[in-house]
Design an enzyme around this catalytic site. Structure first.
Site, PDB file in Angstrom:
ATOM      1  N   ASP A 146       0.843  -1.282   0.050  1.00  0.00           N
ATOM      2  CA  ASP A 146       0.125   0.152  -0.043  1.00  0.00           C
ATOM      3  C   ASP A 146       0.747   1.281  -0.071  1.00  0.00           C
ATOM      4  O   ASP A 146       1.377   1.814   1.017  1.00  0.00           O
ATOM      5  CB  ASP A 146      -0.946   0.095   1.290  1.00  0.00           C
ATOM      6  N   ASP A 351      -1.817   5.683  -5.954  1.00  0.00           N
ATOM      7  CA  ASP A 351      -1.909   4.730  -4.944  1.00  0.00           C
ATOM      8  C   ASP A 351      -2.545   3.278  -5.047  1.00  0.00           C
ATOM      9  O   ASP A 351      -3.274   3.077  -5.924  1.00  0.00           O
ATOM     10  CB  ASP A 351      -3.203   5.445  -3.988  1.00  0.00           C
TER      11      ASP A 351
END
Length: 477
Positions: A146, A351
């Site tokens: 992440d 992201d």
């Protein structure tokens, strides 16, 4: 004979005009073939005996094999229900990120003591994120990658409340190298910037407690600890991580999460002396057996890119310095350049933890209109969660769809792979949706999600403050 030749030349001239892009006319080169006839077979679950991701060292770089989070699932999945929940949670994540960004810009910091732990259902299902394996102490942990968060954490024993994961929990009591972080230390005090929640003293006054909320109802709380980690054949001592004692959420059976953000507690910052603050990944599709890679270090000779790497600068932001922000200057659909006031103004996040790309309403409206103009004549299908542009393609084995290219400052380009343009809701192709969505407000910051990053080598250079893109067939098993 002369008349025949003239007619032939005229036809060739007309064809040439059609094959190039002039004043918004699309070319054949700006279409991609989307194959539908094998969708059902591709959706089969992976072999129950599949292997976890592996890691290796090659030419001075550490390469971690990367797979879709659900690649080892043995459960029978209701695909329609699973995808709908994926998108609902993805939307919740995006809304939470926007809220956190607004708070950071305004200077408001939420304290952990003010946060209420959200209640979530116990429904177990997989969502579209990616996992790698790393060594922690003497144990192997499988963690979600992440770039939108900073703290790396795993579930630990004893655990007050833990979700189901594949493999054992981490046992700090059996590790000779594990140490607790004290609550009065500078490390504990830096949690506020890294996680949005300040560190607090636990039941044992000397230990530092952390809390991370992910916006989709998922959260982790526990002790901040220090341990050795192993990436390939390289060991990193005194690595700061979260030892999760109370964790809830849809983490797909992974041990925890690897934070690749930019704060001083992230994986990238803590391994800067080894890898120079550079990492890259290539995200595979979700087909059984497909795998990509997370490369720690800047040795491009280990990449398998098929197009040259083009870089764009990271947009500096004092308030949002732990995010990766780029300047999106334009979008091209099927050879047609879109116009929107958001292009070249502000920035857009990239992201790996967000699934679907979100654009400013004006940009999405322009993209949707141009896509429908070029992809016309196909029967519509109902909208699906946040995806509002859907088609019924059951009558087709394959279709030609407009290409989508994103352009960034410095002439860098991300050409969205064909697998990242359509989101197949139903395996019979009766509901196939354009895989992008709109933000709710023009002032919200856009996000490039992992679905549009598939089959791309994305390089993050935090020392030079730049991000690079190159096409790469990383889904090959």
């Amino acid at each position: 004979m002369a008349e025949t030749t003239s007619l032939l030349l005229l036809l060739l001239s007309i064809l040439s005009l059609y094959l190039v892009t002039v004043n918004g006319v699309q070319s054949f080169e700006d279409k991609k073939t989307f194959v539908l006839k094998k969708l059902h077979n591709k959706r089969q679950l992976a072999n129950p005996g599949c292997l976890l991701p592996e890691s290796r060292k090659e030419k001075g770089a550490v390469i971690l094999e990367m797979k879709d989070r659900g690649h080892c699932s043995t459960k029978k999945v209701d695909w329609n229900r699973r995808f709908q929940k994926q998108l609902v949670l993805d939307d919740a994540r995006v809304r939470a990120m926007q809220s956190r960004i607004r708070n950071m810009v305004s200077g408001h910091t939420e304290d952990a003591s003010e946060i209420q732990v959200p209640l979530t259902s116990g429904i177990k299902f997989q969502i579209l994120n990616y996992i790698v394996s790393m060594g922690l102490g003497s144990q192997n942990m499988t963690v979600i990658v992440d770039t939108g968060s900073d703290l790396t954490w795993v579930q630990c024993e004893p655990c007050k409340s833990c979700y189901d994961q594949q493999g054992p929990l981490f046992k700090p009591s059996t590790s000779n190298s594990y140490q607790s972080v004290f609550c009065n230390s500078s490390t504990c005090q830096s949690l506020g910037f890294a996680t949005g929640n300040s560190g607090i003293c636990g039941s044992n006054p000397s230990t530092c407690n952390y809390m991370v909320n992910y916006g989709d109802g998922s959260f982790t709380t526990g002790d901040l600890g220090v341990e050795s980690i192993h990436l390939g054949s390289i060991s990193v001592n005194n690595f700061i991580f979260g030892c999760g004692r109370n964790n809830k959420g849809l983490f797909g059976g992974a041990s925890g999460l690897m934070g690749l953000g930019r704060s001083n507690l992230s994986m990238i910052s803590q391994t800067n002396s080894l890898f120079g603050g550079v990492f890259s990944y290539c995200l595979p599709t979700t087909e059984a057996g497909a795998s990509g890679s997370l490369v720690m270090g800047g040795d491009s000779s280990v990449f398998r890119n098929v197009t040259p790497i083009a870089y764009t600068r990271m947009i500096p932001s004092l308030q949002l310095s732990n995010f990766y922000i780029l300047n999106l200057t334009g979008i091209n659909v099927g050879g047609v350049a879109l116009e929107a006031p958001s292009f070249g103004n502000g920035g857009i996040l990239i992201d790996s933890g967000t699934v679907i790309t979100r654009l400013a309403p004006s940009a999405y409206k322009a993209l949707k209109a141009e896509f429908l103009k070029q992809f016309s004549g196909f029967p519509p299908a109902p909208a699906f969660s946040i995806l509002d542009t859907c088609f019924n393609l059951t009558a087709y084995d394959e279709v030609n769809i407009p290409s989508i290219r994103m352009y960034f400052e410095g002439n860098a380009e991300l050409s969205v792979d064909v697998s990242g343009i359509f989101y197949v809701v139903k395996s019979d192709a009766s509901q196939v949706c354009l895989a992008l969505a709109s933000l709710s407000d023009e002032l919200d910051i856009g996000i490039i999600g992992n679905y549009q990053q598939r089959n791309q080598r994305v390089i993050y250079d935090t020392e030079e403050s730049k991000v690079g893109f190159a096409g790469e067939h990383c889904s090959f098993a």
